[in-house]
Design a protein around this motif. Sequence first.
Motif, mmCIF file in Angstrom:
data_model
loop_
_atom_site.group_PDB
_atom_site.id
_atom_site.type_symbol
_atom_site.label_atom_id
_atom_site.label_comp_id
_atom_site.label_asym_id
_atom_site.label_seq_id
_atom_site.Cartn_x
_atom_site.Cartn_y
_atom_site.Cartn_z
ATOM 1 N N PRO A 24 0.832 -1.211 0.000
ATOM 2 C CA PRO A 24 0.000 0.000 0.000
ATOM 3 C C PRO A 24 0.869 1.265 0.000
ATOM 4 O O PRO A 24 1.768 1.393 0.830
ATOM 5 C CB PRO A 24 -0.784 -0.091 1.314
ATOM 6 N N GLN A 26 0.556 4.448 0.742
ATOM 7 C CA GLN A 26 0.633 5.357 1.884
ATOM 8 C C GLN A 26 1.656 4.828 2.900
ATOM 9 O O GLN A 26 2.485 5.581 3.416
ATOM 10 C CB GLN A 26 -0.766 5.450 2.537
ATOM 11 N N LEU A 27 1.613 3.538 3.128
ATOM 12 C CA LEU A 27 2.517 2.897 4.091
ATOM 13 C C LEU A 27 3.967 2.967 3.624
ATOM 14 O O LEU A 27 4.862 3.416 4.358
ATOM 15 C CB LEU A 27 2.097 1.427 4.262
ATOM 16 N N TYR A 28 4.193 2.546 2.385
ATOM 17 C CA TYR A 28 5.578 2.421 1.936
ATOM 18 C C TYR A 28 6.172 3.753 1.483
ATOM 19 O O TYR A 28 7.384 3.928 1.537
ATOM 20 C CB TYR A 28 5.695 1.322 0.877
ATOM 21 N N HIS A 78 9.468 7.090 14.762
ATOM 22 C CA HIS A 78 8.646 7.010 15.981
ATOM 23 C C HIS A 78 9.010 8.108 16.981
ATOM 24 O O HIS A 78 8.112 8.692 17.602
ATOM 25 C CB HIS A 78 8.751 5.611 16.596
ATOM 26 N N PRO A 101 -1.015 7.773 12.073
ATOM 27 C CA PRO A 101 -1.244 6.341 11.870
ATOM 28 C C PRO A 101 -0.293 5.715 10.850
ATOM 29 O O PRO A 101 0.356 4.703 11.138
ATOM 30 C CB PRO A 101 -2.707 6.272 11.419
ATOM 31 N N ALA A 102 -0.166 6.331 9.666
ATOM 32 C CA ALA A 102 0.728 5.746 8.657
ATOM 33 C C ALA A 102 2.184 5.810 9.124
ATOM 34 O O ALA A 102 2.987 4.924 8.801
ATOM 35 C CB ALA A 102 0.562 6.452 7.313
ATOM 36 N N ILE A 104 3.269 5.607 12.311
ATOM 37 C CA ILE A 104 3.470 4.524 13.296
ATOM 38 C C ILE A 104 3.668 3.208 12.542
ATOM 39 O O ILE A 104 4.612 2.458 12.790
ATOM 40 C CB ILE A 104 2.244 4.420 14.244
ATOM 41 N N LEU A 105 2.784 2.970 11.579
ATOM 42 C CA LEU A 105 2.810 1.717 10.834
ATOM 43 C C LEU A 105 4.058 1.595 9.959
ATOM 44 O O LEU A 105 4.621 0.506 9.812
ATOM 45 C CB LEU A 105 1.543 1.674 9.962
ATOM 46 N N ASP A 108 6.747 0.483 12.134
ATOM 47 C CA ASP A 108 6.571 -0.931 12.469
ATOM 48 C C ASP A 108 7.072 -1.835 11.340
ATOM 49 O O ASP A 108 7.787 -2.811 11.578
ATOM 50 C CB ASP A 108 5.085 -1.236 12.728
ATOM 51 N N VAL A 109 6.676 -1.493 10.125
ATOM 52 C CA VAL A 109 7.036 -2.355 9.003
ATOM 53 C C VAL A 109 8.552 -2.279 8.765
ATOM 54 O O VAL A 109 9.193 -3.267 8.371
ATOM 55 C CB VAL A 109 6.178 -1.986 7.760
ATOM 56 N N MET B 82 -3.877 4.176 16.532
ATOM 57 C CA MET B 82 -4.275 4.644 15.188
ATOM 58 C C MET B 82 -5.776 4.874 15.100
ATOM 59 O O MET B 82 -6.228 5.816 14.467
ATOM 60 C CB MET B 82 -3.872 3.599 14.135
ATOM 61 N N CYS B 141 0.669 -5.581 8.887
ATOM 62 C CA CYS B 141 0.821 -4.109 8.774
ATOM 63 C C CYS B 141 0.162 -3.597 7.493
ATOM 64 O O CYS B 141 -0.521 -2.568 7.504
ATOM 65 C CB CYS B 141 2.302 -3.713 8.770
ATOM 66 N N GLN B 145 -2.991 -0.915 7.068
ATOM 67 C CA GLN B 145 -2.962 0.269 6.206
ATOM 68 C C GLN B 145 -4.136 0.240 5.224
ATOM 69 O O GLN B 145 -4.820 1.256 5.030
ATOM 70 C CB GLN B 145 -1.636 0.353 5.443
#
Lengths: 323, 323
Positions: A24, A26-28, A78, A101-102, A104-105, A108-109, B82, B141, B145
Amino acid sequence: MQSFKDLIAQFSQQFEQQHFPEQPSQLYNAASHILGIGGKRIRPVLCLMGNELFDTLHPDAFQVGNAVELFHNFTLIHDDIMDKAPLRRGKPTVHTIYGDPAAILAGDVMLISVYERLNKVQPHYKQKIISVFNKAAIEVCEGQQLDMDFEALDPEKVQYDDYVHMIGLKTSVLLAASLQLGGIIGGASEGNQQHLYAFGKNIGIAFQIQDDYLDAFGDPDKFGKQQGGDILVNKKTFLLLKALELCNPVQRAELKRLMETSPSDKVEKVLELFRSCKVDEWAEKEKDRFQQLAFRRLDDIAVLSNRKTPLMELADYLLNRQQ
Amino acid sequence: MQSFKDLIAQFSQQFEQQHFPEQPSQLYNAASHILGIGGKRIRPVLCLMGNELFDTLHPDAFQVGNAVELFHNFTLIHDDIMDKAPLRRGKPTVHTIYGDPAAILAGDVMLISVYERLNKVQPHYKQKIISVFNKAAIEVCEGQQLDMDFEALDPEKVQYDDYVHMIGLKTSVLLAASLQLGGIIGGASEGNQQHLYAFGKNIGIAFQIQDDYLDAFGDPDKFGKQQGGDILVNKKTFLLLKALELCNPVQRAELKRLMETSPSDKVEKVLELFRSCKVDEWAEKEKDRFQQLAFRRLDDIAVLSNRKTPLMELADYLLNRQQ
C-alpha cells in the motif's frame, strides 16, 4: 582496509535501492520518505569497520549494516511522532506528511524488515547477531522512555550519572553494537568484541557532549542549526545539567528565571551564564575524558595497530568537527 | 494429542509470567497492561496444534507461541492508537492510560521481544521460522494500512474482493502462519505446511464474517457487545459492503441516508434493510463457503484423520459460537 569515507560511499551506493514494495502506497511512501532525506550512515559503516578490523569484508556486514540503518530510521520516525517534531534534517517529518497512523505503521514495518536482513546472515553466528542487536534495540527504546521521563522533571532533579546512562542508551548503544556486530562477522573473540563495544559506547557519549556544545557555542553557519536551539526550548543537555551543578545560588536563580520567562535575549544570557560558570571548558574536558576512555579500549584490541587507523580517523572526524 | 481447551490452559499458565523488566516503569507497565487484560490466546494455541498434528509437542512451539501472542498484542496497542480506541476488552486502552508516546514505545519494545523468542528456536529451522513469521507480520501491517485506506473511502468504492483481501491480511494471515510455524516445528513437509496455512487463512475469514454477523444479528447478551455497534459507526463490514451490492436503488438510497443522518432508529432500520436484501442469509452461506474451503485443505494434509480432530473442534468452537 579502506578509509571510513570509502566505506560510507560504498555502503550508501548499495543502500540507495528500493527497500519496500509499492503498495500500500501510503505505508511504503511513508517508510521510504525518511530513507530518502539522507543521513551520514555512520552506524552501518561502523559495522563494516568492525568487520574489517579483523578480516576482509563479508557480505553479511552489508546485510547487518542495512539492518542497523533501517532500525535507526525506524527510531527516527517514531521518536519524531513522540516528540511532535515538525522537521528532520530540514524536511517535514514522516508523520507531518503522512499522519500519525501511517507513520506509526511505517516504523513498524521498517522494524520488521530489520529482521528480514538479520535473518540472512550465516547460521553459525545468527543467534549471536540477533541477540546482540536485540539487546541494543531494547536499550534504545528504554533510553527514549528515560529521556521522556527526564523531560517531565525539574532539571535539578536529574542526576548527572542518570543522564549519562540515558544518553548512553538512547544514542550510544546502537553505535557500540554496530561495531560489535561487525566484529562478530569478522570473527573477533568475545574479549575483542567487548573492547570494540566499549570504544563505540564512549565515542557515542563524547559525540553527544560535543553535539550539545556545538548547539550552544558552535558557529551556526557551520553547524547548520540555529544557535542555542536547545537553550530556547529548555532542553536538558549536558551543559544545562552541569551548569546547574557548577553555578552559585545567584547564577542558579538567574538561570531558572531565564528558563521560566524566556525573554528575547534568553540565548545570549544563558550562554553568558554558561561561560561564567565555565561549563564550556568543562564540556571540552568531559568530551576528552570519554574520548580517552574510548581510545584506551581501542588500544586493548589485539590486532595490529595499523588496522585501527580507519576507526581512529572516523572518531577524529566525528569528535573534532565544527559542524 | 490434546484438546484445544487443554492446550489453551497449558499455554495460558506458561504465558502468565513477568515478560518485561521493571524499569523504566512507564514503558514496561504500558507493555504489561495489555497482556494482563486477557485474550483467548488462539494464535499460540494454533502453533501448538500445528506442532502436535505432526509430532509430540516441542518446547520451541511454546517459544513461537509466545512470539505470536506478543506480536498480536503489539498490533493491538498500535492499532488502538491509530483508531483512537478508548476501550479494549472493556478496559481502557494502553494509550488512554499511559499516553501515545509510551504506548508507541511499549509496542516497539514488545515487537523487538518477539524476536528474542524466535531467536531461541533450534538452528536448523530458525531461518524458515523467522521468514514465515516476518511475511505474516508485514502482511498484518499492510492489512492495517489497507483498512485505514478503505475507511476513508465511500463504501460503494470498496470492491468486495479487495475487502476480502484486506481482511485476509489484517486478521487471517497471523492465524495461518501460527499453524504453519507449529507445522514446521513438528516436521511438516512444505506441502502440508501450505495446506495448514490455507486452512488457517480460510478459517480466519469465516471467523470475521461471523464476527460481523454477530455484531448485527447476534444476541447482545451472549455476544457481549452492543448490538449494531458496527452499524452505528458506519463501519465497513462484510454485511454493509454486500448489502450495498445486493440491494435495489431505492434500498441503497435509504441505506446511504441512514448512514449519513444517523437517526435514533438507525440500527433497527439498517437491520431491516439487511434482512430485506437477504444479506443475513448470504453471510451464513459465505461463512460456510470459507469454512468448507478450510476443511478441504485440512483433508488434504497427509496425516491420520484422528490427529485432525482437535483442529476440527477448534474450528467448530470458533465458527459456531453465539458469543
